[in-house]
Structure formats: C-alpha cells, structure tokens
Motif scaffolding. Structure first.
Motif, PDB file in Angstrom:
ATOM      1  N   ARG A  78       0.858  -1.186   0.000  1.00  0.00           N
ATOM      2  CA  ARG A  78       0.000   0.000   0.000  1.00  0.00           C
ATOM      3  C   ARG A  78       0.892   1.232   0.000  1.00  0.00           C
ATOM      4  O   ARG A  78       1.781   1.370   0.837  1.00  0.00           O
ATOM      5  CB  ARG A  78      -0.902   0.023   1.217  1.00  0.00           C
ATOM      6  CG  ARG A  78      -1.902  -1.089   1.223  1.00  0.00           C
ATOM      7  CD  ARG A  78      -3.215  -0.623   1.839  1.00  0.00           C
ATOM      8  NE  ARG A  78      -4.134  -1.731   1.965  1.00  0.00           N
ATOM      9  CZ  ARG A  78      -4.949  -2.137   1.003  1.00  0.00           C
ATOM     10  NH1 ARG A  78      -4.975  -1.516  -0.135  1.00  0.00           N
ATOM     11  NH2 ARG A  78      -5.750  -3.156   1.191  1.00  0.00           N
ATOM     12  N   ASN A  79       0.639   2.141  -0.936  1.00  0.00           N
ATOM     13  CA  ASN A  79       1.423   3.375  -0.996  1.00  0.00           C
ATOM     14  C   ASN A  79       0.888   4.371   0.030  1.00  0.00           C
ATOM     15  O   ASN A  79      -0.050   4.084   0.771  1.00  0.00           O
ATOM     16  CB  ASN A  79       1.430   3.945  -2.421  1.00  0.00           C
ATOM     17  CG  ASN A  79       0.058   4.334  -2.905  1.00  0.00           C
ATOM     18  OD1 ASN A  79      -0.857   4.560  -2.124  1.00  0.00           O
ATOM     19  ND2 ASN A  79      -0.093   4.415  -4.230  1.00  0.00           N
ATOM     20  N   ALA A  80       1.477   5.566   0.056  1.00  0.00           N
ATOM     21  CA  ALA A  80       1.096   6.579   1.039  1.00  0.00           C
ATOM     22  C   ALA A  80      -0.370   6.986   0.912  1.00  0.00           C
ATOM     23  O   ALA A  80      -0.999   7.390   1.897  1.00  0.00           O
ATOM     24  CB  ALA A  80       2.000   7.801   0.901  1.00  0.00           C
ATOM     25  N   ALA A  81      -0.926   6.861  -0.283  1.00  0.00           N
ATOM     26  CA  ALA A  81      -2.335   7.218  -0.506  1.00  0.00           C
ATOM     27  C   ALA A  81      -3.270   6.066  -0.142  1.00  0.00           C
ATOM     28  O   ALA A  81      -4.489   6.200  -0.272  1.00  0.00           O
ATOM     29  CB  ALA A  81      -2.544   7.622  -1.959  1.00  0.00           C
ATOM     30  N   GLY A  82      -2.722   4.943   0.288  1.00  0.00           N
ATOM     31  CA  GLY A  82      -3.545   3.805   0.660  1.00  0.00           C
ATOM     32  C   GLY A  82      -3.935   2.920  -0.502  1.00  0.00           C
ATOM     33  O   GLY A  82      -4.744   2.001  -0.340  1.00  0.00           O
ATOM     34  N   GLU A  83      -3.353   3.170  -1.668  1.00  0.00           N
ATOM     35  CA  GLU A  83      -3.671   2.373  -2.854  1.00  0.00           C
ATOM     36  C   GLU A  83      -2.725   1.175  -2.942  1.00  0.00           C
ATOM     37  O   GLU A  83      -1.570   1.263  -2.543  1.00  0.00           O
ATOM     38  CB  GLU A  83      -3.542   3.226  -4.112  1.00  0.00           C
ATOM     39  CG  GLU A  83      -4.463   4.431  -4.120  1.00  0.00           C
ATOM     40  CD  GLU A  83      -4.081   5.424  -5.206  1.00  0.00           C
ATOM     41  OE1 GLU A  83      -2.873   5.503  -5.556  1.00  0.00           O
ATOM     42  OE2 GLU A  83      -4.977   6.126  -5.687  1.00  0.00           O
ATOM     43  N   GLU A  85      -0.255  -1.143  -4.768  1.00  0.00           N
ATOM     44  CA  GLU A  85       0.667  -1.109  -5.916  1.00  0.00           C
ATOM     45  C   GLU A  85       1.354  -2.465  -6.019  1.00  0.00           C
ATOM     46  O   GLU A  85       1.771  -3.030  -5.018  1.00  0.00           O
ATOM     47  CB  GLU A  85       1.719  -0.014  -5.741  1.00  0.00           C
ATOM     48  CG  GLU A  85       1.159   1.385  -5.877  1.00  0.00           C
ATOM     49  CD  GLU A  85       2.259   2.436  -5.966  1.00  0.00           C
ATOM     50  OE1 GLU A  85       3.360   2.108  -6.490  1.00  0.00           O
ATOM     51  OE2 GLU A  85       2.024   3.544  -5.495  1.00  0.00           O
TER      52      GLU A  85
END
Length: 107
Positions: A78-83, A85
């Motif tokens: 999970r990236n910083a935006a919560g998505e 990857e």
C-alpha cells in the motif's frame, strides 16, 4: 435354492469400517501436508489440521497466508495514498496441500 438370511448388524459394521478408514485416510493426508509444508517460522506446518463432519473431511490451515503459499502470489504494497501497488515480482507457489491429497495411497 437356499433361503437367504441377513446377518444382523452387518450395515453398522460396514459403516464403522468406512468411518475408521475415512478417519485414517484423513489423518494420513493431514500428516503428509504437514511434512510438505515449507518451513520459515514453522507456524504454517503447525497450523495444518483436519476435521471430519459426517462424510466430509476438511484438511487445511486457518492462517491467512496459507493460500498464498500454496498457490503463489504477486507482491504488492500500500502506498502513502492507501492504494495497492504491484511491484511486478511474483512469489512462486509452494504447494503442500494438493500434493498431500493426490499422493497415491496403498491398500
């Protein structure tokens, strides 16, 4: 022609034999799955268990990652935006349940 006399209790004896055989087979598959489970911490191997309900047996693990070990998976985070990857990396399967189930059993 001789008269046929049904032996009392034959159905119960056969049912008991089938239950005993089913239990033994379930135990053998469970132990094979434990032996084939890849070991890092040992939690997966220790988690392999079985249960029998009537004419159905369940052999497996309740660990959330057991399926990913068995079938492999893509690596994600999970990236910083919560998505989610995906990195493009793939973790190869390390099957232990199916090989245990499909192993040829003797008489």
């Amino acid at each position: 022609m001789a008269d046929y006399v049904e032996e009392p209790g034959w159905r119960e004896r056969i049912a008991a034999d089938v239950r005993e055989l089913f239990g033994r087979l379930t135990g053998e598959v469970r132990e094979d799955a434990r032996a084939l489970a890849p070991v890092d911490t040992g939690h997966l191997r220790e988690s392999v268990d079985s249960e029998i309900n009537g004419d159905t047996a369940r052999i497996g693990s309740d660990l959330n990652y057991a399926l990913y070990v068995e079938e492999g998976h893509r690596v994600a985070f999970r990236n910083a935006a919560g998505e989610t990857e995906f990195t493009g990396e793939v973790v190869s399967p390390q099957p232990f349940l199916r090989p245990a189930l499909y192993r040829k059993r003797g008489p």
